[in-house]
Scaffold this active site. Structure first.
Site, mmCIF file in Angstrom:
data_model
loop_
_atom_site.group_PDB
_atom_site.id
_atom_site.type_symbol
_atom_site.label_atom_id
_atom_site.label_comp_id
_atom_site.label_asym_id
_atom_site.label_seq_id
_atom_site.Cartn_x
_atom_site.Cartn_y
_atom_site.Cartn_z
ATOM 1 N N GLU A 17 -43.037 -53.914 37.005
ATOM 2 C CA GLU A 17 -43.644 -53.685 38.392
ATOM 3 C C GLU A 17 -42.379 -53.123 39.211
ATOM 4 O O GLU A 17 -42.514 -52.214 39.911
ATOM 5 C CB GLU A 17 -44.143 -54.902 39.228
ATOM 6 C CG GLU A 17 -45.117 -55.338 38.677
ATOM 7 C CD GLU A 17 -45.064 -56.305 37.713
ATOM 8 O OE1 GLU A 17 -44.293 -56.415 36.754
ATOM 9 O OE2 GLU A 17 -46.206 -57.354 37.692
ATOM 10 N N HIS A 707 -25.411 -34.245 28.263
ATOM 11 C CA HIS A 707 -25.749 -35.061 29.470
ATOM 12 C C HIS A 707 -25.872 -34.631 30.665
ATOM 13 O O HIS A 707 -26.407 -35.012 31.651
ATOM 14 C CB HIS A 707 -24.631 -36.463 29.287
ATOM 15 C CG HIS A 707 -24.941 -37.111 28.119
ATOM 16 N ND1 HIS A 707 -26.022 -38.061 27.595
ATOM 17 C CD2 HIS A 707 -23.917 -37.239 27.157
ATOM 18 C CE1 HIS A 707 -25.663 -38.392 26.215
ATOM 19 N NE2 HIS A 707 -24.459 -37.926 26.041
#
Ligand code: GLN
Ligand code: ZN
Length: 772
Positions: A17, A707
């Protein structure tokens, strides 16, 4: 009476959640109030769960919307100037900006996030606090107080968890000029004092101060004993009615044990799973009056059911020495590092499921042990007997053992872990076969994992696509990637890894001895969670795992295609590993499986094979004294995986980090023909390690930081290569990116690889010019 205690609970929720809600908030789909409410619901649910299973000492402030080190930085107001904070409570926007940066256009645009780094030897990553020499602190967030009060409103009295002041400073880094972070201690302590007073006013009677640094080697700045003494004297002064428990984990205290026992605090938590010998050491020290010991006997880092009888023996021994009243029974560390609840798993077979304990089950174990200690074993005789039966059943299960694998490993001699000839000889054979130009170009393995590829794999998994259609689509993708590389002019090609969801999961799914969960998520950083496979039994490779894909890729082109495998150490490191035999033994079995795959690739005509070991360094034990032992077996496993090939087969490895100084000898000892490493961000600085050591084999220092979405120009790459040529022999050098390309898009990959090939060509011309 002994009490059942917990040090920290996973935050992410049984159904992830927290991830869903924070990501919705970031996208603007959820209001701040709703996000805060979601956090509140999770906390309440987790507190109630702990209460239900019988935990007496329940932590608070272990919840975090992103990271608990970031939370602590906000509590003490260590917020770097670039975030524009001007005092007062830290807003959620500032909080997430520190975690994720603020976007912005052009050079100098945007605000970079705090750096992310590994939390000790776990796969959790924390945000590194930044300190300036003139750093000021102030109590800028009262989150620990609010969360205590929040729980209290539900009738639950919690023990707030804070990072202790010494470890907090050590976790951060000095910015601006270099200085010893501990110089800031005197400025930091008043803020901790103020926080403690505020907690006391709210009704807090115990806090847990995490000082994991107590279990590490002294830092280069020197031993920290004096810092601990000063810090805790100051905290004791402000604590009033609050009893402070200092928590350590992941290692033993060793030389710091005496210091820890003399701190003016109420108790100490020890990790008796990682460092069980601490109990004996403790028994030799007189305990201060009223001092409590929190004994971490249930493994907080792994997923196996505890052997409760064995745990109980430890606890009973301690109880005989000091009395039950002084004992808290606990997991070895925060449960942040294990999944939440094994009862959620519906597809694991019952036998295997019966061996596992996730966070909830571990707390049940803690509660049961506490009861056994207080009321005697008879009070829980049935549960203990059931546990003993389960532990025995696991030990005796036929699924643990594969006699063929064991016999093969037992027969291997030392020649299995050594290539028969030295690199310089192999090199000629390889060059004769491959005919590569100087400064050969290659990539690290993966090509962009487009939404289309991910959809393809998902549909196949769900059974919406049959095997034939799936394989045809993957073949199509491989062909596209091969053609693209040919067109770009790369020298050693890759198939692009479109069939792999993840570099460990893919191999785990093809090996025996691995199991996978549906809900076994653990937080890696922020809203990124990982679901590590579980290695429960002997590892064996029933059939080749990658050969067909690579063979197909090679059939499409005259250029060499590099076979791509994950190395044994990385497979081990990124899984939950069985605890009934030493890790190195499991690693050897993994190595044997990879060795078979390497040999099958060779037999299929593949001349270049890369074994990725991005996790090689992170397997290093926290205490340096144990490094040599680890490095010996880890490199032996790598060599076992790679040494079964002929001279003309070229072995590559890849590692994506840039700290090599202290392990360079071990890296050279791997004897890979070529190693590709991350180097662009440090501007090739790391090469110093390779130079100082005179690294003998070939090396590809990355010249494109994958990255970052930024596409560097050819000039910039040439400059990096020139720097490398200055310190290494030109014929040692390969030209490649820092890491795999799976997270990038083709818009970035195509121009960047064009520049990379152009840069290599420029170096070839320059070298030819010098010779002429
Ligand atoms: N071969 C892998 C890839 O290119 C390596 C990934 C890694 O180093 N983490 O994606
Ligand atoms: Zn990498």
């Amino acid at each position: 009476m002994a009490v059942a205690a917990n040090l920290g609970f996973p935050r992410i929720g049984a159904h992830r959640e927290l991830k869903r809600q924070t990501e919705r908030y970031w996208k603007g789909e959820l209001t701040e109030a709703d996000l805060l409410k979601a956090g509140q619901e999770l906390r309440l649910r987790h507190w109630q769960l702990q209460q239900e299973v019988g935990i007496d000492v329940i932590p608070s402030n272990d919840f975090s919307f992103y990271d608990h080190v970031l939370d602590m930085a906000c509590v003490v107001g260590a917020i770097p100037e670039r975030f524009g904070w001007t005092g007062g409570p830290v807003s959620l926007e500032t909080y997430f900006a520190m975690a994720r940066g603020r976007p912005g256009e052009g050079p100098g645009g945007g605000v970079p996030a705090l750096e992310l780094t590994k939390w000790f030897d776990t796969n959790y990553h924390y945000l590194v606090p930044e300190f300036r020499r003139d750093q000021q602190f102030q109590l800028a967030s009262r989150k620990p107080v609010y969360e205590f009060v929040e729980a209290q409103a539900y009738g639950i009295v919690t023990r707030p968890v804070l990072i202790g002041p010494v470890s907090f400073l050590m976790l951060g880094k000095a910015r601006g000029s270099a200085f010893n972070r501990l110089e800031l201690l005197d400025r930091l302590l008043p803020v901790y004092q103020e926080l403690l007073s505020s907690l006391a006013q709210a009704g807090v009677r115990g806090v847990q101060l995490d000082e994991p640094w107590l279990a590490l080697d002294p830092p280069p700045e020197g031993p920290l004993g004096d810092a601990y003494r000063r810090a805790y004297a100051a905290l004791a002064e402000a604590a009033g009615p609050i009893r402070i428990l200092v928590a350590t984990y992941f290692e033993g205290l060793e030389e710091n044990l005496a210091t820890a026992l003399r701190l003016p605090v109420a108790g100490l938590h020890l990790d008796l799973v990682r460092a069980p010998h601490q109990l004996e050491q403790l028994l030799r020290h007189p305990l201060p009056d009223g001092f409590v010991l929190s004994l971490g006997v249930v493994d907080g880092r792994n997923v196996w059911k505890a052997d409760l009888t064995a745990c109980l023996e430890v606890l009973e021994r301690a109880a005989r020495a000091w009395g039950r009243d002084r004992i808290q029974v606990a997991p070895s560390c925060s449960l942040l590092h294990v999944p939440l609840d094994v009862t959620l798993e519906t597809s694991l077979d019952p036998e295997l499921k019966g061996w596992l304990a996730f966070a909830r089950q571990k707390l049940e174990e803690v509660a049961l042990l506490t009861r056994a200690l207080n009321e005697g074993r008879e009070a829980v005789a049935e549960a203990l007997a059931a546990n003993q039966a389960q532990v025995a059943a696991r030990r005796a299960s036929s699924r643990l053992r594969n006699e063929a694998v064991r016999a093969r490993l037992a027969q291997l001699g030392p020649e299995a872990t050594r290539r028969p000839t030295p690199h310089r000889v192999r090199r000629e054979a390889q060059q004769a076969r491959l005919g590569l130009p100087p400064f050969p170009t290659t990539t690290i393995g993966s090509f962009p994992q487009t939404a289309e590829i991910r959809r393809l794999r998902a549909r196949y998994r769900r059974g919406e696509l049959d095997q034939g259609a799936y394989e045809a689509a993957i073949r199509g993708e491989i062909e596209r990637v091969i053609r693209l590389q040919e067109e770009l002019g790369l020298d050693v090609l890759v198939h692009g890894e479109p069939e792999r969801n993840d570099m460990v999961e893919y191999f785990g799914e093809h090996l025996e001895g691995f199991a996978f969960t549906e809900h076994g998520w653990v937080q890696s950083y922020g809203s990124r969670y990982v679901k590590p496979p579980i290695i429960y039994g002997d590892v064996a490779r029933p059939r080749p795992m990658t050969v067909e894909w690579i063979r197909y890729a090679q059939s499409l082109t005259d250029r060499p295609v590099k076979g791509m495998l994950t190395g044994p150490v990385t497979l081990l490191q990124w899984s939950f590993v069985r605890d009934d035999q030493p890790r190195e033994e499991t690693c050897r079995q993994l190595a044997l499986a990879i060795r078979d795959e390497v040999q099958d690739l060779e037999a299929a005509g593949i001349g270049v094979i890369q074994i990725d070991e991005p996790a090689f360094r992170e397997g290093l034990p926290l205490r340096r004294a144990r490094w040599p032992e680890y490095l010996a077996w880890a490199s032996e496993c790598f060599r076992l995986a790679t040494s079964g090939v002929r001279d003309e087969t070229q072995i590559h490895t890849h590692m994506c980090y840039s700290e090599f100084n202290d392990i360079i000898e071990a890296i050279a000892g791997l004897d890979a023909d070529v190693i590709s490493i991350e180097a662009s961000r440090s501007g090739m600085e790391l090469l110093e390690a390779f130079v100082a050591f005179r690294y003998p084999n070939q090396i590809g220092p990355g010249i494109w930081d994958i990255h970052s979405p930024r596409v560097p120009g050819a000039e910039e790459m040439v400059e990096l290569l020139r720097r490398a040529v200055r310190v290494l022999e030109p014929d040692q050098l390969w030209v490649n990116p820092d890491c795999g390309l799976k997270t990038r898009s083709y818009d970035e990959v195509i121009p960047a690889l064009r520049h990379l090939v152009a840069a290599a060509r420029r170096l070839r011309e320059e070298a030819a010019g010098q010779e002429a």
